[in-house]
Design an enzyme around this catalytic site. Structure first.
Site, PDB file in Angstrom:
ATOM      1  N   TYR A 174       0.822  -1.218   0.000  1.00  0.00           N
ATOM      2  CA  TYR A 174       0.000   0.000   0.000  1.00  0.00           C
ATOM      3  C   TYR A 174       0.858   1.271   0.000  1.00  0.00           C
ATOM      4  CZ  TYR A 174      -3.128  -3.567   1.942  1.00  0.00           C
ATOM      5  OH  TYR A 174      -3.828  -4.716   2.174  1.00  0.00           O
ATOM      6  N   ASP A 209     -16.740 -13.094   8.117  1.00  0.00           N
ATOM      7  CA  ASP A 209     -15.293 -12.938   8.017  1.00  0.00           C
ATOM      8  C   ASP A 209     -14.803 -12.367   9.351  1.00  0.00           C
ATOM      9  OD1 ASP A 209     -12.696 -12.264   7.549  1.00  0.00           O
ATOM     10  OD2 ASP A 209     -13.082 -11.086   5.738  1.00  0.00           O
ATOM     11  N   LYS A 224      -5.289 -13.625  10.908  1.00  0.00           N
ATOM     12  CA  LYS A 224      -4.593 -12.638  11.738  1.00  0.00           C
ATOM     13  C   LYS A 224      -4.124 -13.146  13.117  1.00  0.00           C
ATOM     14  CE  LYS A 224      -5.454  -8.526   9.291  1.00  0.00           C
ATOM     15  NZ  LYS A 224      -6.618  -8.351   8.408  1.00  0.00           N
TER      16      LYS A 224
END
Ligand SMILES: *Cc1c(COP(=O)(O)O)cnc(C)c1O
Length: 427
Positions: free
Chosen positions: A19, A240, A270
């Site tokens: 990013y 999710d 995660k």
């Protein structure tokens, strides 16, 4: 100590960062080690990690229990393919996840990253219907949603606001709406679903908190409404929980438990390994799993990442689950939330601040414009705290093990950085 190590200077031109506009990128901070909630930099400085390495390091860095589990596994079986071969850590982890998740969410498909776990969930849902002779391959998804960076997952992210808007037109076509927040919106969404009868495989949602979309919260009502709509229109409901699952919200291990809603498929990643190794899981209910049982080999789930169920990752995940059992992580997350609320509340009235909100161990300061990311980040680093603002927010998701003093440091750094910025407005 050398501020810029040789490996950094020599490697810098070769590492393409996430990013990041590489033309204007500021130098990254070289980290040489980490312990507990602290990152140690090459120049000797220490920073409290206020975001837990993208929300993953829930027990802090180098927790001795996880480290011992991974080291032990490394000495016996670091990895073995899951096709045709079995190993203890994956089988134990699958059973434990099935036990922790509510209802009959009992069937675990392992992968190696969150995006892939969501891809697998989408594939499962679409193939569930294909196996019944129904071609239903689209999804209902939501503005503000984020589910990953691969092509299929980009297609279920927010199409306009999200970072994937560039690829509009190249992505799978989905049905995108606002999250329903009251009975009228639930009814309106029912009409939309009726219009798409026979096209949709399921609904994909981040339950209770839309994370990368800007840390936007919604109530259990929304998820209960989605469950009602999914039942009424015969759609599969995919939660999710890659960000919110595994203790982050404090009230329970998973958002589906807090909302009292039983999804058909859940994705986790995660925090699954406590932030030590890449691992993800897609967990399906018995009904979904049984929809693949057939005498036709093509009705099998056609997916199999090379590193799925990696033994080191599964060992880390099992050790992480031990820690959730033995130590009061949920209470810690709740206490963090209360402290963040107390520390950040005074920012609410400052010019330029649109909202301050907390849920579980998540603290968010939302500005009325794009966050001056470099400036806010530098302000926090000066005060010994690592935070990475994005969109219009400065937020913290600290390790759940963080002590009062370090949490206070995060609160003070956020407060000071926001106050400095706010005071300069209009000058
Ligand atoms: C981070 C995230 C993903 C993607 O996970 P990766 O491991 O980065 O591919 C998907 N969904 C949610 C909700 C996330 O927060």
């Amino acid at each position: 100590m050398n501020a810029t190590p040789d490996w950094y200077t020599k490697g810098r031109g070769h590492v393409w960062l996430p990013y990041t506009q590489m033309k204007t990128v500021r130098p990254a901070l070289p980290v040489v080690s980490a312990e507990g909630v602290r990152l140690r930099l090459a120049d000797g400085r220490e920073l409290v990690d206020g975001i837990s390495s993208w929300w993953a390091t829930v027990h802090g860095y180098r927790h001795p229990h996880i480290e011992a589990a991974v080291r032990g596994q490394l000495e016996t079986l670091p990895h073995v393919m899951l096709g045709g071969l079995a190993h203890e850590q994956a089988y134990v982890l699958a059973r434990r996840l099935a036990g922790l998740l509510p209802g009959d969410l009992d069937h675990v498909f392992f992968s190696d990253s969150g995006s892939v776990a969501v891809e697998v969930a989408m594939k499962m849902a679409a193939q569930f219907w294909l196996n019944r002779g129904q071609r239903r391959v689209k999804f209902l998804c939501f503005r503000g949603g984020y589910h990953g960076d691969t092509f299929a997952t980009m297609s279920v992210c927010d199409p306009d606001e999200g970072m994937h808007s560039l690829f509009k037109g190249a992505l799978l076509e989905q049905v995108v709406v606002d999250l329903p927040r009251d009975a009228a919106q639930e009814a309106a969404l029912g009409d939309v679903l009726a219009q798409h009868r026979g096209e949709l495989a399921g609904i994909v949602v981040e339950p209770l908190v839309q994370g990368a979309g800007g840390m936007v919260f919604h109530d259990p009502f929304t998820l209960q409404a989605l469950r009602r709509l999914a039942d009424e229109h015969d759609l599969l409901l995919i939660f999710d929980e890659i960000f919110v699952g595994l203790g982050r919200l404090g009230d329970a291990m998973f958002a589906c438990q807090i909302a009292g809603v039983q999804p058909d498929i859940v994705t986790l990643s995660k925090a699954l390994t406590g932030g030590t190794l890449p691992l993800a899981a897609t967990i399906a209910s018995a009904r979904i799993h049984d929809g693949f049982l057939s005498d036709d080999p093509l009705h099998a789930l056609m997916h199999g990442p090379t590193y799925m169920g990696n033994a080191l990752g599964c060992a880390a995940a099992n050790a992480s689950l031990d820690l959730f059992e033995r130590e009061p992580r949920l209470a810690q997350a709740q206490a963090i939330g209360k402290a963040l609320e107390r520390m950040l509340a005074p920012l609410r009235d400052l010019p330029g601040v649109k909202d301050v909100r907390t849920r579980g161990a998540i603290g968010v300061v939302q500005l009325d414009r794009a966050a001056p990311a470099d400036r806010l980040s530098a302000g926090c680093i000066e005060r010994g705290v690592w935070l990475r603002p994005f969109r219009d927010i400065l937020y913290t998701t600290p390790p759940l093990t963080i002590g009062e003093e370090d949490l206070g440091r995060i609160g003070s750094a956020m407060t000071a950085a926001i106050r400095d910025w706010s005071a300069g407005l209009g000058k």
